[in-house]
Enzyme design. Structure first.
Site, PDB file in Angstrom:
ATOM      1  N   LEU B  56       0.845  -1.199   0.000  1.00 20.11           N
ATOM      2  CA  LEU B  56       0.000   0.000   0.000  1.00 20.11           C
ATOM      3  C   LEU B  56       0.883   1.252   0.000  1.00 20.11           C
ATOM      4  CD1 LEU B  56      -2.789  -1.099   2.486  1.00 20.11           C
ATOM      5  CD2 LEU B  56      -2.380  -1.770   0.126  1.00 20.11           C
ATOM      6  N   GLU B  58       1.048   3.970  -2.669  1.00 18.38           N
ATOM      7  CA  GLU B  58       0.611   4.473  -3.973  1.00 18.38           C
ATOM      8  C   GLU B  58       1.640   5.402  -4.612  1.00 18.38           C
ATOM      9  OE1 GLU B  58      -1.400   4.547  -1.263  1.00 18.38           O
ATOM     10  OE2 GLU B  58      -2.871   2.985  -1.771  1.00 18.38           O
ATOM     11  N   GLN B  80      -7.812   1.008  -6.963  1.00 17.23           N
ATOM     12  CA  GLN B  80      -9.137   0.480  -6.619  1.00 17.23           C
ATOM     13  C   GLN B  80     -10.181   1.565  -6.405  1.00 17.23           C
ATOM     14  OE1 GLN B  80      -8.834  -2.194  -3.301  1.00 17.23           O
ATOM     15  NE2 GLN B  80      -7.403  -3.517  -4.393  1.00 17.23           N
ATOM     16  N   HIS B 128     -14.536   7.762  -0.883  1.00 24.19           N
ATOM     17  CA  HIS B 128     -14.453   6.754  -1.949  1.00 24.19           C
ATOM     18  C   HIS B 128     -15.359   7.061  -3.137  1.00 24.19           C
ATOM     19  CE1 HIS B 128     -12.068   4.395   0.695  1.00 24.19           C
ATOM     20  NE2 HIS B 128     -12.415   3.205   0.281  1.00 24.19           N
TER      21      HIS B 128
END
Lengths: 322, 322
Positions: B56, B58, B80, B128
């Site tokens: 994780l 990025e 994602q 999100h």
């Protein structure tokens, strides 16, 4: 230019020093706009590290990148033409000091964002590993980058994937004006060691010491041994940026500057050569020619301001409609 | 003939690109397991060295992909969720996108970013649910928002083949769309709009999943004698202004439906260009999320901020009053 012998390395240090002094002149005369981040004082790091590299090896550089770019073999005339924003520059005048690059020599660019070159270096090393090519990538960065998250992410990825990258921290003691002593918790070496990356402290004012450490790290990386970290203790004799020649700041004690100047890598490299007269004259001539080239090279045509914006050749809409 | 889902189309595009070009590789989180869908089965088929599960990190792995692209590969990164693009804006916009210009055309960065699930999904709340395609279009990064499975396949193939960075937004609300397809699917060039339904009274420019909403409204309005042309730009940057112009020459009326924030959004750009360059019969309208929207969690609140068919119907009637 080969950097195999002490005389070769002295010549390159002399060239970088002279180039940076010439750049200071051209900043003062207004021929270089925007200023530069002088590399004067740190030459032993670029020359020591690049002397351990092969032509096919690659590097990522920093905002203080002229030394790395020259030591990897870039043409000083074209680098100077880049600084003066001319069509004959390495980047056709589109990049300037902070983005100087020569992809044909594996120089993936100076970079205007602190720490940004590290993951790019890991990616280039990953690609070489995937292709089975024996290439090593060096990532130069300063002590300021030690506090960038992306640098630590890059350490993790490089160590997990065991890619052939050598991280070279040029610790010149200051992130712009902020002393590393009040910015870096723990230590530079400790950051690398936390990821299982072998970390070595090097006298960054001693070209031969840097070369020896770099040779070991580069050889190990090339033979599949994974990443290594070198912390080169060094010092910039000039300010962070040429603007400090106009704005006098007092964040560094005069005695501190004087004491580091006594360890000048140029003098130490010269001592290994003996008589440097001939080399000095050759470098002076090379820089004279570079200056002539840079100032004679045409300024880019404003009509080409969006050239190369896209590799596909896409042209953007103009900012004003006739 | 087969029944192709949007996600399967993305999967097929990635598989075909990997099979045809050894320089294509994938990076992303949970892509080995295929959690998000598009990478399902690819690691088993192409191996862990080309389909790389990343930690994780990025910023780290996006920078790695930039470095791999500079070294000659064609990396694809799967993100994602759309918000991860905020973390890597530096690597995508400030590094990948700018390398071609800054190096004077020496470097190209053929990097594709795929976001399979952009925009709102019920219950995914504030962090999100953004649809930040306008940010990339604003910065000049090639930006694609396919509405259908065949467009998703064809545009993703073109994105991967393109020499510049491209961000492909697959709207979460379009992932359920299926299509009957026969034979091999073609690549679809970037920068070409698609007229989903010809019409003569009003041009409706619909982005992403809203193409399907616009088609439903257009069908319904036919019964009232209103002829709506539904134009799907497919690529938001570079935008197909010629197709928009041809449509407006015919209709003289414009409504844009765009599921992103209003101020400085792509809808604003479409309206501004139409007003600047074409003789419109009526003031144009746009239906968007509110200025600077943050989608709240509760389904009623989430839906309240997204463009709807009702709003589109009202806007079409409004532009027809002139």
């Amino acid at each position: 230019m080969s950097l195999r012998t002490p005389a070769d390395r002295y010549r390159m240090i002399r060239l970088i020093r002279g180039f940076e002094e010439l750049a200071l002149e051209l900043v003062a005369s207004g021929d270089i706009v925007g200023g530069t981040h002088p590399y004067i004082g740190q030459e032993a790091v670029a020359v020591g590290v690049c002397s351990a590299l092969r032509p096919e090896d690659r590097l990522t550089s920093t905002h203080r990148g002229h030394g790395h770019v020259l030591a990897k073999g870039a043409d000083p005339a074209r680098l100077l033409a880049e600084l003066t924003g001319r069509e004959g520059g390495l980047n056709r005048g589109r990049g300037g000091s902070m983005h100087a690059a020569d992809l044909s020599l594996g120089i993936l660019g100076a970079n205007g964002i602190v720490g940004a070159g590290a993951p790019i270096a890991v990616g280039a090393a990953w690609a070489a590993q995937l292709a089975g090519e024996p290439r090593v990538v060096v990532s130069f960065f300063g002590d300021g980058a030690l506090n960038q998250g992306v640098l630590l992410e890059s350490f993790n990825l490089a160590a997990m994937w065991q890619v052939p990258v050598v991280f070279v921290c040029e610790n010149n003691g200051y992130a712009t004006t902020l002393p590393a002593a009040v910015a870096v918790a723990g230590s530079a070496l400790g950051r690398a060691e936390a990821f299982g990356i072998p970390a070595v402290a090097v006298d960054g004012m001693d070209t031969e010491a840097v070369r020896e450490a770099a040779l070991a790290a580069v050889d190990r990386a090339r033979s599949g041994g994974g990443p290594e970290f070198l912390e080169c203790s060094t010092y910039r004799f000039e300010g962070h940026h040429t603007m400090e020649r106009r704005i006098k700041l007092d964040y560094r004690p005069a005695e501190e500057i004087a004491s580091w100047r006594e360890r000048d890598p140029l003098a130490r490299a010269a001592a290994l050569v003996g008589d440097t007269t001939a080399i000095d004259a050759e470098v002076a001539e090379q820089l004279y020619q570079a200056r002539e080239f840079a100032l004679a090279s045409p300024a880019p045509d404003p009509a080409g301001a969006c050239d190369h914006l896209y590799a596909s050749g896409l042209r953007p809409r103009a900012g004003a409609v006739a | 003939m087969s029944w192709l889902s949007y996600t399967k189309a993305l999967n097929r595009a990635l598989a075909d690109a990997l099979a045809e070009d050894p320089s294509v590789c994938l990076f992303g989180e949970d892509i080995g397991a295929g959690l998000a869908g598009p990478t399902l089965g690819l690691q088993k088929r192409f191996g862990t060295s080309r389909v790389v599960d990343t930690p994780l990190s990025e910023q780290g792995f996006t920078g790695v992909a930039v470095g791999a692209a500079l070294a000659g590969l064609r990396p694809v990164i799967e993100f994602q969720i759309p918000a991860l693009l905020f973390l890597v804006f530096e690597q995508l916009v400030n590094q990948a996108h700018k390398f071609s210009l800054m190096t004077g055309g020496q470097a190209s960065v053929p990097l594709t970013c795929l976001v399979p699930g952009s925009g709102s999904r019920d219950g995914w709340a504030g962090q999100h649910s953004d649809h930040p395609y306008g940010l990339f279009a604003h910065m000049g990064v090639k930006t694609v928002v396919p509405a259908t499975p065949t467009d998703a396949y064809g545009l993703l193939r073109s994105a991967i083949a393109d020499p510049d960075p491209v961000v492909v937004f697959a709207p979460a609300a379009a992932l359920g769309v299926r299509e009957d397809v026969t034979g091999p699917l073609p690549a679809i060039p970037l920068g070409q709009a698609r007229i989903h339904r010809p019409g003569t009274d009003v041009t409706v420019v619909a982005v992403g999943h809203l193409v399907h909403e616009a088609l439903a409204v257009a069908r319904e309005l036919t019964e009232q004698g209103i002829s709506v042309e539904v134009l799907d730009p497919r690529t938001l940057y570079p935008f197909d202004w010629d197709s928009l112009g041809a449509s407006l020459e015919k209709t003289g009326r414009l409504v844009v439906i765009d599921d992103s924030n209003r101020s400085c959004g792509i809808g604003a750009e479409i309206l501004a260009t139409a007003a600047e360059q074409y003789r419109l019969t009526a003031p144009p309208r746009r239906i968007t999320r509110p200025d600077g929207a943050v989608l709240p969690f509760a389904r009623e609140l989430d839906r309240a901020l997204q463009p709807s068919g009702d709003q589109l119907r009202h806007a079409v009637h409004a532009v027809l009053k002139h």
